[in-house]
Scaffold this active site. Structure first.
Site, mmCIF file in Angstrom:
data_model
loop_
_atom_site.group_PDB
_atom_site.id
_atom_site.type_symbol
_atom_site.label_atom_id
_atom_site.label_comp_id
_atom_site.label_asym_id
_atom_site.label_seq_id
_atom_site.Cartn_x
_atom_site.Cartn_y
_atom_site.Cartn_z
ATOM 1 N N SER A 20 -24.986 -27.795 -28.119
ATOM 2 C CA SER A 20 -23.722 -27.769 -27.379
ATOM 3 C C SER A 20 -23.898 -27.423 -25.899
ATOM 4 O O SER A 20 -22.915 -27.118 -25.230
ATOM 5 C CB SER A 20 -22.761 -26.761 -28.023
ATOM 6 O OG SER A 20 -23.295 -25.460 -27.963
ATOM 7 N N LYS A 40 -16.027 -19.447 -29.128
ATOM 8 C CA LYS A 40 -16.325 -19.758 -27.733
ATOM 9 C C LYS A 40 -15.089 -19.583 -26.855
ATOM 10 O O LYS A 40 -15.177 -19.062 -25.732
ATOM 11 C CB LYS A 40 -16.857 -21.179 -27.626
ATOM 12 C CG LYS A 40 -18.243 -21.356 -28.245
ATOM 13 C CD LYS A 40 -18.702 -22.803 -28.200
ATOM 14 C CE LYS A 40 -20.078 -22.964 -28.832
ATOM 15 N NZ LYS A 40 -20.544 -24.370 -28.812
#
Length: 809
Positions: free
Chosen positions: A681, A724
């Site tokens: 990511s 996140k």
């Protein structure tokens, strides 16, 4: 008929209650007075030097003594001596005078007074011939009783034989020899001397007959004990001889056979165990094979073949229990309630296997215990962490030295029922070696079609596991084999949000720790702001374990201050935390104060939740080397190469010299180099940092991003978006660039983070650059981007702290 002379007199006397003893005329009586009314009566009689009325209680009394508790006949007596003991009681020495019958009893001050009629009945010439005959019969009966009662002292017998008056003899024998209080009272209530002696003789005969019966019983018991001891001694001799010859154990064989038949086992199991028991009967008693068979039978008979608990199918009660034990965890609670609802409508439904997946400390194990309580099932935990041998699951063959059943059979034996809730803890921590793969052994256990006939290598008999509820836990599914995952229903326990942690602390952790440390809410108050500061500055975790430890640390220090008398009430605020917990331990990564070239706010997912992870890129003259530092894994290194390749292919679009890779070296760095990093990511963040470093355009400091890129510049979906975004909100980020495909995950995000952030979807790297860079590269700005940019593109913002001219734009 004997001739009597009667003399009667009516008196009113204070009453002393006698418990378990009886007073007789002409017989001294020494006793202790404990109750209040008797002490009051004794004190009144002593003060006036008058008579008292000694009256026995008909029944034992607890509490206040009332008139109905007394007999109707007692003895008028004189107190000869009164001694007060150290504990407030009185010890009296009284001498009885005459019998008396109660006419009326009343309460006077703190004691009772009785109106009595005192009767003296005399018999002239000691009753004549009849009196002499009764007296001889009484002495004979007493002599017979004495022979049966060796404990009776000769002095008492001699004193009784010296009495010549029938009435006095009866009173003496009743007072000193008769045992039961009701027998004594029966003698006291007879006024006529000869009738009284007849009653006494009858009671002596009855007591003698009772003593004879007791002696016969005692003799039989002794003979029986002697016979048993002799038999035991002979049997022990026989057993030792048989052991020496290797022929013992018949009684043990019979005992096992009885246990097998009484256990009501399935037909196959009963036949197998009886066969093994027959084998044991043919083996020498002390041989190794006999020991193996004995252990095998013990294990099989301890298994709960038919014992089970009844499920609680009341959905409201189950829901209440789940809500009491845990805050949040909505999906888990809904799944359990759905299972109970189906079980209620379809009782024959076999249990399904649930796997709770989540980071450490989010409550996976405690959720399983709460589910067992809600379902009214026995709870047993099987720890699989570090298990590397198939025999740990299936057991060893009983022929091996030190063989034992596997953990599943051991858990059933521990639970004591055949339908417990079994927690398979840490299934992702199992390993495998040359001894086999324990995960493969679990396949049969967790398959509802196969576990009806689960066979443990030690037991060698099919055991039905289909009624058990299996709940597995894991931190990650990466190390769990696919076939095993296929047999389980996966339920993810996400990282707790700050609000959820505050709720858990308020409803569970604080009350638990206060009680554990002997405190309460009046002595110690930890404000919500202080708990929030602990979460932000002292703990960085997905669950609440460290939060609970921090609260316990505060409670210990507060308990010490309270115990020392420093304070009676302590209130802990955020300003007090350094005093209790020391300096800030987990400083959060914050966004920069100004926009910087080559520095991008990336977002990472860790076991402790989310984190803001900056990506730094630096370009300097060289030979085209690409240096990657920060303890990166293979996946992140590949993402960096993809980013470099994509920028080389589109260098002109970004205002970058096409031959930059020949004349410059590139260094990409992730801070906190000692922490290993990997995952798919970070591609978008590395590409953005490189474009910024090569073009000299700063990156907006309030923008963070996550997403992987392909060689065509597409942004791929990622995981851990909830954690996140929570980290981004905590770090002060305003806008988070996420892959467009992750927009479907927004309903599962923390509402507080969604409200604080602007989530912008991106399909292409150009969308990311357009939103993240403070200005567009010249050529990129002139190009017609068409529909490449999403509708939610950030508006152009003024420069913060730096001008475009500084970067040569």
């Amino acid at each position: 008929m004997a001739h009597y002379i009667e003399k009667a007199e009516k008196l009113t006397l204070p009453v002393i209650a006698l418990g378990g003893i009886t007073a007789f005329p002409a017989v001294p009586l020494n006793f202790e007075v404990e109750d209040g009314i008797s002490k009051g009566a004794a004190a009144a009689a002593e003060a006036t030097d008058s008579f008292v009325f000694l009256l026995s209680l008909a029944t034992p009394v607890e509490g206040e003594i009332k008139p109905e508790h007394f007999y109707k006949v007692g003895t008028v007596a004189k107190i000869k001596q009164c001694v007060r003991t150290g504990d407030g009681h009185m010890r009296l020495l009284c001498e009885g005078y005459e019998r008396a019958t109660v006419l009326d009893m009343r309460r006077f001050a703190d004691y009772y007074t009785a109106e009595v009629i005192c009767k003296a009945v005399a018999c002239p010439d000691a009753g004549g011939l009849r009196g002499e005959a009764l007296l001889r019969e009484g002495k004979r009966a007493l002599s017979d009783m004495t022979s049966l009662l060796p404990a009776l002292t000769p002095e008492v017998t001699k004193a009784a034989n010296d009495i010549r008056n029938p009435g006095a003899f009866a009173d003496f024998v009743a007072a000193n020899i008769l045992v039961r209080p009701e027998d004594k009272q029966a003698v006291l209530e007879v006024y006529e001397p000869l009738e009284r002696l007849e009653t006494t003789i009858l009671l002596i005969e009855q007591e003698s007959e009772l003593l004879r019966c007791e002696m016969e019983i005692h003799k039989e018991v002794r003979e029986h004990l002697t016979r048993n001891q002799k038999e035991y001694y002979l049997r022990e001799q026989i057993r030792v001889i048989e052991d020496e010859l290797g022929e013992g154990g018949d009684n043990e064989i019979d005992e096992y056979e009885q246990r097998i038949k009484a256990a009501h086992l399935p037909k196959e199991a009963e036949e197998k165990l009886l066969k093994e028991n027959d084998r044991m009967s043919k083996t020498p008693f002390g041989s190794a094979e006999a020991s193996v068979l004995r252990g095998y039978l013990d294990v099989c008979l301890e298994l709960p073949w038919n014992k089970r608990t009844k499920d609680r199918l009341d959905l409201k009660t189950a829901e209440k229990i789940l809500e009491e034990d845990h805050d949040g965890l909505t999906k888990v609670k809904e799944r359990i309630l759905e299972y109970l609802a189906v079980k209620k409508l379809r009782p024959d439904l076999k249990s399904q296997i649930i796997c709770l997946v989540g980071p450490p400390g989010v409550g996976k194990t405690s959720v399983a215990r709460s589910i067992a309580r809600a379902m009214n099932r026995k709870y047993v935990r099987v720890s699989l962490g570090g298990v590397r041998d198939e025999a740990d699951i299936r057991g060893h063959r009983k022929t091996y030295l030190g063989a034992m059943p596997g953990r599943i059979i051991a858990a059933l034996t521990q639970a004591g029922v055949c339908n417990p809730l079994i927690l398979l803890d840490e299934v992702d921590k199992m390993t495998h070696d040359a001894h086999g793969d324990p995960a493969s052994a679990l396949l049969e256990v967790l398959d509802s079609e196969q576990n009806k006939m689960f066979r443990d290598h030690f037991v060698e008999l099919p055991f039905d596991l289909s009624d058990c509820v299996f709940i597995a836990t894991a931190n990650t599914l990466d190390t769990v084999p696919r076939p095993l995952i296929d047999r389980m229903e996966i339920i993810e326990l996400k990282t707790y949000t700050k609000n959820e942690k505050l709720s858990i602390a308020a409803h569970h952790l604080l009350p638990k720790q206060l009680k554990r440390h002997g405190l309460d809410k009046r002595r110690l108050v930890i404000t919500e702001a202080a708990v929030g500061a602990i979460i932000d500055d002292y703990t960085r975790e997905a669950g609440v374990r460290n939060l609970e430890r921090a609260i316990a640390d505060i409670c210990r220090k507060a308990a010490r201050r309270v115990a020392n008398g420093e304070k009676k009430r302590i209130t802990v605020t955020p300003a007090d935390l350094p005093t209790y917990l020391g300096p800030q331990k987990m400083p959060r990564e914050k966004i920069g104060k100004t926009d910087e070239v080559g520095v991008v706010n990336g977002l990472a997912y860790t076991e402790a939740g989310g984190d803001l992870l900056k990506v730094e890129a630096l370009v300097f003259p060289g030979e085209g080397k690409v240096e990657l530092t920060g303890s990166l894994g293979d996946v992140m290194k590949e993402s960096a190469r993809i980013a470099v390749s994509y920028i080389r292919a589109h260098a002109a679009d970004f205002g970058i010299a096409p031959d930059f890779y020949k004349k410059n070296d590139i260094h990409i760095h992730f801070p906190e180099g000692a922490v290993p990093k990997d995952g798919p990511s970070a591609g978008a963040a590395m590409a953005t940092a490189l474009v910024s470093a090569l073009s000299g355009i700063p990156v907006r400091r309030e923008v963070a991003m996550t997403g992987e890129i392909t060689l065509t510049g597409e942004i791929l979906a990622i995981g851990g978006l909830k954690e996140k975004t929570m980290a981004a909100a905590a770090a002060g980020v305003h806008t988070v660039l996420i892959p467009a495909d992750n927009m479907r995950d927004i309903p599962e995000l923390d509402p507080a983070a969604v409200e604080a952030l602007r989530l912008q979807p991106c399909r292409l790297l150009s969308d990311v650059l357009d939103a993240a860079l403070a200005a567009r590269p010249k050529k990129y700005a002139e190009a017609d981007t068409g529909d490449k940019l999403m509708e939610l593109r950030l508006p152009t913002r003024p420069e913060t702290g730096r001008s475009a001219e500084r970067y040569g734009l």
